[in-house]
Every structure is written in structure tokens, then in C-alpha cells.
Design an enzyme around this catalytic site. Structure first.
Site, PDB file in Angstrom:
ATOM      1  N   ALA A 151      -2.817   2.224   4.548  1.00 11.08           N
ATOM      2  CA  ALA A 151      -3.678   2.772   5.597  1.00 11.08           C
ATOM      3  C   ALA A 151      -5.132   2.550   5.242  1.00 11.08           C
ATOM      4  O   ALA A 151      -5.508   2.603   4.066  1.00 11.08           O
ATOM      5  CB  ALA A 151      -3.420   4.264   5.799  1.00 11.08           C
ATOM      6  N   ASP A 152      -5.924   2.294   6.257  1.00 10.42           N
ATOM      7  CA  ASP A 152      -7.372   2.251   6.076  1.00 10.42           C
ATOM      8  C   ASP A 152      -8.013   3.567   6.477  1.00 10.42           C
ATOM      9  O   ASP A 152      -9.097   3.890   6.006  1.00 10.42           O
ATOM     10  CB  ASP A 152      -7.969   1.097   6.888  1.00 10.42           C
ATOM     11  CG  ASP A 152      -7.685  -0.238   6.231  1.00 10.42           C
ATOM     12  OD1 ASP A 152      -8.534  -0.707   5.460  1.00 10.42           O
ATOM     13  OD2 ASP A 152      -6.601  -0.792   6.464  1.00 10.42           O
ATOM     14  N   ARG A 153      -7.365   4.307   7.362  1.00  8.56           N
ATOM     15  CA  ARG A 153      -7.817   5.653   7.685  1.00  8.56           C
ATOM     16  C   ARG A 153      -6.666   6.409   8.341  1.00  8.56           C
ATOM     17  O   ARG A 153      -5.970   5.881   9.204  1.00  8.56           O
ATOM     18  CB  ARG A 153      -9.030   5.619   8.610  1.00  8.56           C
ATOM     19  CG  ARG A 153      -9.631   6.993   8.868  1.00  8.56           C
ATOM     20  CD  ARG A 153     -10.876   6.938   9.738  1.00  8.56           C
ATOM     21  NE  ARG A 153     -11.919   6.107   9.156  1.00  8.56           N
ATOM     22  CZ  ARG A 153     -13.214   6.355   9.296  1.00  8.56           C
ATOM     23  NH1 ARG A 153     -13.621   7.409   9.961  1.00  8.56           N
ATOM     24  NH2 ARG A 153     -14.119   5.534   8.765  1.00  8.56           N
TER      25      ARG A 153
END
Length: 383
Positions: free
Chosen positions: A258-260
Site C-alpha cells: 500500500a502507498d496509503r
């Protein structure tokens, strides 16, 4: 074989592997300024939310280390006000390099807190700079340990889930992943790819599958390189073949990084992740997100508030690789695969997978699942 690394640092020397040239060429680039660090992140010479945060933090440490050694001392060390203004400007600048990756924001906020706490304690500027240098290095150093923790949590959760569903894990499980989340995307071991590595190390992995998300993204090629290096049995598939894979092969889970992650569990990750999540839901395959706590953004209520980075249109038209057949020394080339003068090109770097399509979210503190009947997550136990 030795694991791959994305960053090498010692004292004030900082190098990254140029991921644009992998897997055919391994070239380390020396980072000698904040501007070079910013460019490396923005142009994706380094990628992966944890690795981006590590490079940004280490570049601040490098900058301040050189400042402390400089004769005469730079103006920003003349007073606490000067130092705060200087460091605040640096952190704001580095944050602009890739806005979707929340780890970068977490790292800059962490350094800001150290700066403000030491200024409030009336420390002299050199002591404050030393504290920031140590904190910048800690951002990178802590990554490997927490990656191993979350990988174990996620791996054990999956094995238990398969057993509870009446499955047999004695021959190992089959797992699909999207994009690269291994040592090249982190400071070491990896997140989603770390879970695959953990299953392999404990003899509980049958085969890893990984998607080619788009021809111009390096993610699948880097994943191929990492899995090959670790001697993990694996198969690459095009992202348009995921549905067919689920129809004809026994896939026990999809695992992604995940990036966010928003407060409700909505997750931004490499483009193509949402596609895989929809297909996994159709085939009742668990969909697992593995990411550090720093990726969870409790200030963002849901995925609609996550900024999505739009990459330059030209990137969608280009492919880099080596000539084939390759009868002499490897020659790396870049070619255009589309007609010129296209009317429009849609080229987001990320998409958002809604929480309702996610089965579990694992961090270094444990695994969260949705309450019975709920469509969103309560992430408080794992952040």
C-alpha cells in the site's frame, strides 16, 4: 544468494540502485544533494513507499552531516530560528516528490517533531542537527524489522484462514501479488513480498504469481528479479489474465502492499490493484494488504480523499529493455509502443481499492479484519 538492496549508506555517503535500469543492469547512483534525492524519487529511480521515505530521511541526514563538518559553518546553524526555517523548507520540498506515498509524509512529520521538540528544549543548533541526523537514519533502519513482523503476521493469518476453510496447507499455498513490494521497494525484506518470502522460508509456499501491471511499470520486472534472487518458485502473468488464472488455478490469496491506507481501510496501491481485488471478490479469494503503520493515514477518512498521482503521459508510451535476440553485449534500449499524436492518455500511477473488497490488513502490530456485516475496518488495534 544475497538479498537485493535499494539503498546503501555510510556516514555521509548515500547510494541507490537505479531501478529504471533493472533487471538487466545494476547501477548504483550516488546521491549528493537534496535535489538529487528529490529527482530520484520523482523520476522513480527509487520506488516503493517505504524506500522513498528512507531515501528522503537519509538525504536530510546527509545534508546536515555535511553541514556540521563544513568550515565555515553554514548560516542555518547560526540560530535555532535559522535551523527551523531551513529544515522546514527542506522537508516541504522533499514531500512534493511523490504525494500519494504517505510514508514520505510520515517521515517528514517525524523529523519535524524531533526538530520542534529539541527547539522547545532549547538545545543548541548542533545538538538539534545531531538529533535530526539520528532520526533520519532510524527511519531507514527500523524498516527491516517491522517488515519481518508484518510478513509473519500476514503469513500465519493466511495459513490459519485456509485451514479454517477446510483447506490443506501441507503442500503450501499459492499467492498472487501486484507490483514490487520486496527489498527494492523497502529498506529490506519487503511487505507483501515479505509475506511471500516468509511463507517460502517456512516451507508453506507452493508458488507465487505476480502481475505485469503495465508495460512501462517496473514493478513486475523487479518482482521477477527479487523472486529469482531468493529462488522462490514463481510465475509472471499479464494483469488482463488474472481472471483466467483464478478460473483455472487454485489461488489461496492475493497479497498487496500500500502507498496509503485511509482510516476506513480504503487502500491506494499501484494501478491494477483494484482490478485484482474485484476479481478476487468474484472468486471468493482473500485479499490481503500488508503495510507498515506509517502507511495508515488516520487523517484521511476514506479513499476519495487520497490524492492520486498522475504520471507524465509519455511514460505510458515507452518501454525499456534489452534487444532480443541478444547476440552480443546487452544493449538496453527504450522504444515507443504507441502511435504519435494520440488525443489523450490516462496515466494514473495508483488506484484505490475500497475496504469492502479487502479481507485483511496486516501491519507490524497484527492483522485487522472487518466486523461481521461491516464494510469498513476498525484499524485501531493495529496502528
Amino acid at each position: 544468494m544475497a538479498p537485493l538492496i535499494s539503498i546503501k549508506s555510510s556516514d555521509d555517503r548515500l547510494e541507490i540502485v537505479n531501478q529504471l535500469l533493472l533487471p538487466h543492469t545494476t547501477e548504483f547512483l550516488e546521491i549528493n544533494s537534496l535535489e538529487e534525492a528529490h529527482d530520484a524519487i520523482k523520476t522513480m529511480k527509487i520506488r516503493g513507499a517505504p524506500a522513498i521515505a528512507s531515501l528522503a530521511a537519509l538525504s536530510v541526514s546527509q545534508h546536515l552531516t555535511r553541514g556540521l563538518k563544513a568550515i565555515p559553518a553554514p548560516d542555518y546553524l547560526a540560530s535555532r530560528d535559522n535551523l527551523k526555517a531551513h529544515v522546514d523548507k527542506i522537508l516541504a520540498y522533499l514531500f512534493t516528490s511523490r504525494p500519494t506515498a504517505v510514508n514520505l509524509g510520515a517521515a517528514t512529520r517525524r523529523l519535524t517533531k524531533v526538530l520542534d521538540d529539541n527547539i522547545s528544549a532549547a538545545q543548541d543548533t548542533r545538538a538539534i542537527a545531531e538529533a535530526l541526523i539520528a532520526e533520519g537514519k532510524a527511519v531507514a533502519d527500523e524498516d527491516v524489522g517491522r517488515n519481518k513482523e508484518m510478513a509473519k503476521w500476514a503469513g500465519e493469518w493466511l495459513l490459519q484462514r485456509v485451514k479454517e476453510q477446510g483447506g490443506d496447507v501441507s503442500g503450501g499455498v499459492n499467492v498472487l501479488t501486484v507490483c514490487n513490494t520486496g527489498s527494492l521497494a523497502t529498506s529490506g525484506y519487503g511487505t507483501a513480498l515479505g509475506m511471500i518470502t516468509y511463507l517460502h522460508e517456512t516451507n508453506k509456499l507452493q508458488k507465487a504469481y505476480y502481475t505485469q501491471t503495465a508495460p512501462y511499470h517496473q514493478g513486475s520486472r523487479l518482482t521477477a528479479l527479487e523472486l529469482q534472487t531468493l529462488q522462490i518458485p514463481s510465475v509472471m502473468i499479464c494483469d488482463t489474465m488474472v481472471g483466467s488464472l483464478f478460473q483455472h488455478h487454485n489461488i489461496h490469496a492475493v497479497v498487496v502492499g500500500a502507498d496509503r491506507i485511509a482510516k476506513n481501510g480504503d487502500t491506494a496501491n499501484k494501478i491494477g490493484t483494484y482490478n485484482a481485488a474485484v476479481l478476487a471478490a468474484r472468486h471468493k479469494i482473500p485479499f490481503i494488504v500488508v503495510a507498515p503503520i506509517s502507511t495508515v493515514d488516520l487523517d484521511v477518512h476514506d479513499g476519495s480523499q487520497i490524492p492520486i498521482e498522475q504520471r507524465p503521459p509519455l511514460e505510458a508510451c515507452l518501454v525499456r529493455g534489452i534487444l532480443y535476440p541478444n547476440e552480443g553485449p546487452q544493449q538496453q534500449v527504450q522504444v515507443m509502443i504507441t502511435p504519435s499524436g494520440l488525443e489523450g492518455i490516462y496515466n494514473p500511477s495508483f488506484d484505490v481499492t475500497p475496504a469492502e473488497l479487502i479481507t485483511a490488513i496486516a501491519t507490524e502490530k497484527g492483522v485487522a479484519v472487518k466486523a461481521a456485516g461491516a464494510s469498513v475496518f476498525d484499524l485501531s488495534p493495529i496502528v
